[in-house]
Design an enzyme around this catalytic site. Structure first.
Site, PDB file in Angstrom:
ATOM      1  N   ASP A 102      -8.665  -5.951  -5.214  1.00  0.00           N
ATOM      2  CA  ASP A 102      -8.256  -4.785  -4.436  1.00  0.00           C
ATOM      3  C   ASP A 102      -8.699  -3.492  -5.113  1.00  0.00           C
ATOM      4  O   ASP A 102      -8.297  -3.211  -6.247  1.00  0.00           O
ATOM      5  CB  ASP A 102      -6.730  -4.800  -4.292  1.00  0.00           C
ATOM      6  CG  ASP A 102      -6.203  -3.671  -3.433  1.00  0.00           C
ATOM      7  OD1 ASP A 102      -7.015  -2.994  -2.776  1.00  0.00           O
ATOM      8  OD2 ASP A 102      -4.977  -3.468  -3.414  1.00  0.00           O
ATOM      9  N   HIS A 148      -5.917  -6.789  -1.014  1.00  0.00           N
ATOM     10  CA  HIS A 148      -4.876  -5.796  -0.748  1.00  0.00           C
ATOM     11  C   HIS A 148      -3.598  -6.468  -0.245  1.00  0.00           C
ATOM     12  O   HIS A 148      -3.582  -7.087   0.806  1.00  0.00           O
ATOM     13  CB  HIS A 148      -5.404  -4.799   0.280  1.00  0.00           C
ATOM     14  CG  HIS A 148      -4.720  -3.479   0.288  1.00  0.00           C
ATOM     15  ND1 HIS A 148      -4.464  -2.757  -0.860  1.00  0.00           N
ATOM     16  CD2 HIS A 148      -4.239  -2.718   1.314  1.00  0.00           C
ATOM     17  CE1 HIS A 148      -3.866  -1.616  -0.544  1.00  0.00           C
ATOM     18  NE2 HIS A 148      -3.713  -1.574   0.759  1.00  0.00           N
ATOM     19  N   SER A 186       0.838  -1.190   0.000  1.00  0.00           N
ATOM     20  CA  SER A 186       0.000   0.000   0.000  1.00  0.00           C
ATOM     21  C   SER A 186       0.881   1.250   0.000  1.00  0.00           C
ATOM     22  O   SER A 186       1.745   1.387  -0.854  1.00  0.00           O
ATOM     23  CB  SER A 186      -0.947  -0.046   1.210  1.00  0.00           C
ATOM     24  OG  SER A 186      -2.006   0.848   1.049  1.00  0.00           O
TER      25      SER A 186
END
Length: 491
Positions: A431, A456, A175
């Site tokens: 995601d 994710h 991320s």
């Protein structure tokens, strides 16, 4: 990024909690058998590094320092010549990422690597000014540039201390942490040999994608399970809107088990934000097994959510029970407090709670651009805009700053990455952050790995018997590429 927070995120709500259950599984990587994370049981030592407060201004604070936390284990390391696997910490407590990023230690056992997880300044316990860190102007040292410089200094000094000057460094991140891994390879290629950036939305956070994309992709996750799921969610929000227009606030309180009766359009706006945030979390964390990362989630939370929506006695109570998967996983809450469970901020996907949320909010007001909106046309949520003008107004009032759109693209190349090298961009099709990142390989050494059944940064998590084949294949490819970088670090 509800990393962000990233995550992004990106964009992340860290509740803390117990570590993941460690499972006895074996997986082949590079034709070697790698034991499960439980078998490995990495023995991280928590340490602190005297870090420079301001790397770029010699006058403001001189050579003042703060204590930056990091975790380290050398139990797999071939001392002096094995690689260094360095996790570029993102928007939260570094232990949470270490406990939920088992692929790195699994890979370290195969490749004989030293493993370091470094905490990002202003998060967790790495607070440069203690409890005053989020005062103005002290918060002004919270920038991407300062964080990257922190990591560059930590790597350089620890290599000297450990006699590891010739050991290649591979950075990993998920991320927002994945974004930082990309930026480390771009900014400090003399220090970093290669980067694995999982679920790194480097395009959308630089303002280079459609503002409608994120919530459209959240919706798509639920629609893919069953189109009727999207319809049910949309229908529930329409009923809420009707009651709000009629100012039937008591019925809204009853339907959603709110602790206090809403009384203003502001309260309704807050309720919609809280509800929308729950769907964001379930889409991001749609893992094939239960987790305790960013809260507690059941296996396949999107499936569970849709079944809850479609089996409810009425749409609004079904919506309440569905968001309870995120906000009331233990079933202990008797009512929902609108303003304590969710805090609106400069990241429409959510900033989380506590000090970490202050830090991410500030970053979303400065370098990280997240002007995402829902519109009830391309997505299933009520219209909620967050324009550049709204962002500027909020950030000026909250932090006394005016955002500078375009800076992240200027500083870290945006979509013009052709002259970079040795970066893996992995993304999962489940995601909602994926389409904000790199989905196609840009060169033989700028490699995109797409994971059809991945949520994710699933590939960074430890091996699990319920892993889909696509993530097992992705990890194997990542391992092979990293092995090549380690063997030929200057290519």
């Amino acid at each position: 990024m509800a990393a962000h927070r990233l995550s992004l995120g990106f964009m992340l709500l860290i509740f803390g909690g117990k570590t993941e259950t460690r499972l006895s599984v074996k997986e082949k990587l590079n034709n070697e058998v790698i034991p499960s994370h439980r078998d490995l049981a990495p023995d991280f030592k928590e340490k602190y590094f005297k870090q420079i407060l301001d790397h770029f201004n010699y006058n403001s604070l001189g050579n003042g320092t703060y204590d930056q936390r990091y975790l380290i284990t050398d139990q797999y390391w071939k001392k002096g010549n094995g690689p260094i696997f360095f996790y570029t910490g993102n928007e939260g407590d570094i232990w949470e990422f270490a406990r939920n990023t088992g692929f790195i230690t699994e890979l370290a056992a195969v490749q004989g690597a030293l493993v370091i997880f470094a905490e990002h300044r202003y998060y967790g316990k790495s607070l440069p000014f203690g409890k005053d860190s989020f005062n103005i102007p002290e918060v002004g040292l919270l920038t991407v540039e300062q964080a990257l410089a922190d990591y560059a200094v930590v790597i350089t000094e620890l290599k000297k201390e450990l006699g590891a000057q010739k050991c290649p460094v591979i950075v990993f991140g998920g991320s927002y942490g994945g974004m930082l891994s990309v930026y480390m390879r771009i900014r400090y290629p003399n220090i970093v040999t290669g980067a694995l950036a999982a679920s790194a939305p480097i395009l959308s956070t630089a303002g280079l994608t459609d503002s409608r994309q994120f919530f459209q992709d959240v919706t798509a996750d639920f629609e893919k399970f069953k189109p009727a799921c999207r319809d049910a969610v949309q229908g529930a929000f329409q009923k809420l809107n009707t009651l709000a227009q009629q100012k039937d606030y008591r019925r809204i309180q009853s339907a959603f088990s709110l602790c206090k009766t809403p009384s203003t359009p502001k309260d309704i706006h807050q309720l919609i934000g809280l509800l929308r945030n729950a769907f964001t979390m379930m889409a991001m964390l749609d893992y094939p097994y239960s987790t305790h990362f960013m809260g507690s989630m059941p296996a396949f939370p999107v499936k569970v959510a849709c079944e809850t929506m479609l089996n409810g006695t009425d749409l609004m109570s079904a919506l309440r029970d569905t968001v309870g998967i995120v906000y009331n996983s233990t079933g202990q809450l008797t009512c929902y407090d609108l303003y304590s469970l969710y805090v609106e901020c400069a990241d429409p996907t959510g900033c989380g709670l506590g000090f970490d949320s202050y830090a991410w909010d500030y970053q979303a007001c400065t370098e990280i651009e997240m002007c995402y909106e829902s519109n009830n046309v391309t997505d299933m949520f009520p219209p909620m805009t967050f324009t550049e003008q709204q962002r500027e107004q909020y950030c000026s009032k909250r932090w006394g700053v005016v955002p500078r759109p375009g800076w992240l693209k200027t500083q870290y190349w945006g979509d013009d990455l052709s002259t970079a090298s040795n970066i893996i961009f992995s993304n999962g099709d489940l995601d909602p952050w994926a389409d904000g990142g790199i989905r196609k390989s840009l060169s033989p050494s700028l490699i995109a790995i797409n994971i059809p059944e991945g949520a994710h940064h699933l590939d960074l998590r430890e091996s699990n018997p319920n892993d889909p084949e696509s993530v097992i294949v992705a990890r194997k490819k990542e391992s092979e590429i990293i092995s090549q970088w380690v063997k030929a670090p200057f290519v």
